[in-house]
Design a protein around this motif. Structure first.
Motif, short mmCIF file in Angstrom:
data_model
loop_
_atom_site.label_atom_id
_atom_site.label_comp_id
_atom_site.label_asym_id
_atom_site.label_seq_id
_atom_site.Cartn_x
_atom_site.Cartn_y
_atom_site.Cartn_z
N THR A 1 0.82 -1.21 0.00
CA THR A 1 0.00 0.00 0.00
C THR A 1 0.85 1.26 0.00
O THR A 1 0.46 2.29 -0.55
N ILE B 1 -6.12 3.01 3.61
CA ILE B 1 -5.41 1.77 3.93
C ILE B 1 -4.01 2.08 4.48
O ILE B 1 -3.59 1.51 5.50
N TYR C 1 -4.24 3.38 7.99
CA TYR C 1 -4.52 2.28 8.92
C TYR C 1 -3.23 1.61 9.38
O TYR C 1 -2.98 1.44 10.59
N THR D 1 -5.79 -8.15 5.88
CA THR D 1 -7.00 -7.41 6.26
C THR D 1 -7.90 -7.29 5.05
O THR D 1 -7.45 -6.90 3.97
N TYR E 1 -11.07 -5.28 3.60
CA TYR E 1 -11.70 -3.99 3.86
C TYR E 1 -13.17 -3.96 3.43
O TYR E 1 -13.97 -3.23 4.02
N ASP E 2 -13.47 -4.70 2.39
CA ASP E 2 -14.86 -4.76 1.91
C ASP E 2 -14.96 -5.86 0.86
O ASP E 2 -13.95 -6.44 0.45
N CYS F 1 -11.19 -8.57 9.48
CA CYS F 1 -12.22 -7.81 8.77
C CYS F 1 -12.53 -6.54 9.55
O CYS F 1 -12.51 -6.56 10.79
N ILE F 2 -12.83 -5.45 8.85
CA ILE F 2 -12.99 -4.17 9.54
C ILE F 2 -14.41 -3.92 10.02
O ILE F 2 -14.67 -2.88 10.62
N THR G 1 -18.65 -6.95 6.89
CA THR G 1 -17.64 -7.39 5.93
C THR G 1 -17.27 -8.85 6.17
O THR G 1 -17.10 -9.62 5.21
N LEU H 1 -12.00 0.00 12.67
CA LEU H 1 -11.04 1.08 12.44
C LEU H 1 -11.32 2.24 13.39
O LEU H 1 -12.16 2.13 14.29
N GLY I 1 -17.33 -0.99 3.57
CA GLY I 1 -16.69 -1.99 4.43
C GLY I 1 -16.69 -1.55 5.88
O GLY I 1 -16.80 -2.36 6.80
#
Length: 368
Positions: A9, A18, A21, A116, A118-119, A151-152, A156, A176, A281
């Motif tokens: 990322t 992302i 995070y 992870t 996110y969606d 999963c956030i 999700t 998050l 997400g």
């Protein structure tokens, strides 16, 4: 415990949810007895550029120089893969947390790998996507080879389990958090008409055009309020045509870009923040709005009730009438505005980056 975060990322995001995070995870975990380090040999990310040097194995490169390199993605990706694998091997971590989806494992040895999710937007809304965006084989490969999946949101996780047939025991949910460190400069918005605020990308599942259509049905809203779309790029020709066809006055619907400080000012002065999305997400903008005492009017789809709780006026995002009704009964009621602001102050207490990092550490400890 030693945790390594890979380059993915940070090599493509200057800023972004992302990368923020993982920046926050590294920042907070490094304050504990555990060791966290980011391995991104060449990166363009401004967040981690501000971390202490010992937390980032790599160097910042101004994106304007990388943009000059032919086939930059392939070349930079190859350099980062090669160097980060070697450097992670020397680090010898207990956990490797991959920061995005890849066909190839970041670290070949049998250490615990975490990913992870996110969606599941691309899987649920693939009919909106052009053919070259479909498939997402990298995502499936990364998820299937991971030892554990974070999963956030619960929503999700539910979608992931159903769509990819993942065992629930292989997953955890860690919410998050939000950032509201920007100082509000109220003077920057002097002499503006009352406005409703929309933030972020506007195409596809974000439901921006239906939001405009619903607002245009109300003479009172059209007379009394402007619409500000913050971020998401300039309006397209199609959007400008729609705005004109719906009867908005010149400049009544406007797109604004700027830094976090300007966004904070818009949050603090908006009559309300509108979140019409069909799917998220997690959905950070409503929490950001609450942190600046901005009342939230939101879609009731996907994870929104889970994250926002009772601190919003909800509507069915597929119903233009219901969307408009929620906006009208909120923005014309000072008591409802004050109630939502108060509820928002309580709701955001549930989220912090320190809590996110602590719960993520617990996941790591449970799998090694």
């Amino acid at each position: 415990m030693k945790i390594a975060y890979d380059y993915q990322t940070f090599s493509v995001q200057k800023y972004g949810g992302i990368s923020r995070y993982f920046y926050q995870l590294t920042k907070h975990i490094s304050k504990t007895e555990h060791t966290a380090e980011i391995f991104s040999p060449l990166h363009i990310n401004n967040y981690i550029n501000n971390l202490p040097k010992e937390l980032v194995n790599g160097r910042f490169v101004d994106a304007k120089y990388i943009d000059r390199i032919p086939k930059k993605s392939r070349i930079i990706g190859s350099i980062n893969r090669s160097l980060s694998k070697r450097n992670i091997e020397l680090f010898n971590p207990d956990i490797v947390h991959e920061t995005f989806y890849s066909k190839h494992k970041t670290y070949k040895k049998s250490k615990c790998t975490v990913i992870t999710v996110y969606d599941m937007i691309h899987e649920l809304f693939d009919y909106y996507l052009p053919p070259h965006h479909k498939g997402w084989d990298e995502k499936k490969d990364a998820i299937n080879r991971a030892d554990h999946i974070i999963c956030i949101s619960e929503h999700t996780r539910k979608d992931l389990i159903e769509l990819f047939d993942i065992e629930e025991e292989k997953t955890s949910v860690v919410h998050l958090a939000y950032d509201n460190s920007a100082i509000v400069d109220n003077k920057r918005l002097d002499n503006q008409r009352p406005f409703l605020l929309y933030v972020g990308w506007r195409e596809w599942y974000k439901n921006f055009k239906p939001f405009l259509k619903s607002i245009s049905r109300s003479k009172s809203i059209m007379n009394d309020f402007d619409i500000v779309a913050f971020g998401g790029g300039e309006f397209t020709t199609e959007e400008l045509q729609l705005i004109s066809e719906l009867g908005f006055k010149n400049g009544q619907v406007r797109q604004v870009s700027g830094d976090d400080y300007l966004l904070a000012t818009y949050y603090s002065q908006a009559r309300a923040f509108i979140f019409p999305s069909l799917y998220e997400g997690f959905g950070l903008p409503p929490l950001e709005a609450m942190s600046y005492n901005c009342p939230v009017i939101s879609s009731n789809a996907s994870c929104m009730p889970e994250v926002i709780g009772d601190a919003a006026e909800y509507f069915d995002p597929s119903s233009l009438d219901e969307m408009l009704e929620s906006v009208e009964k909120t923005v014309y009621s000072d008591s409802r505005i004050n109630e939502l602001v108060s509820l928002g102050k309580q709701q955001i207490k549930k989220y912090s980056w320190q809590k996110c990092a602590s719960e993520t550490l617990s996941v790591y400890q449970s799998i090694i």
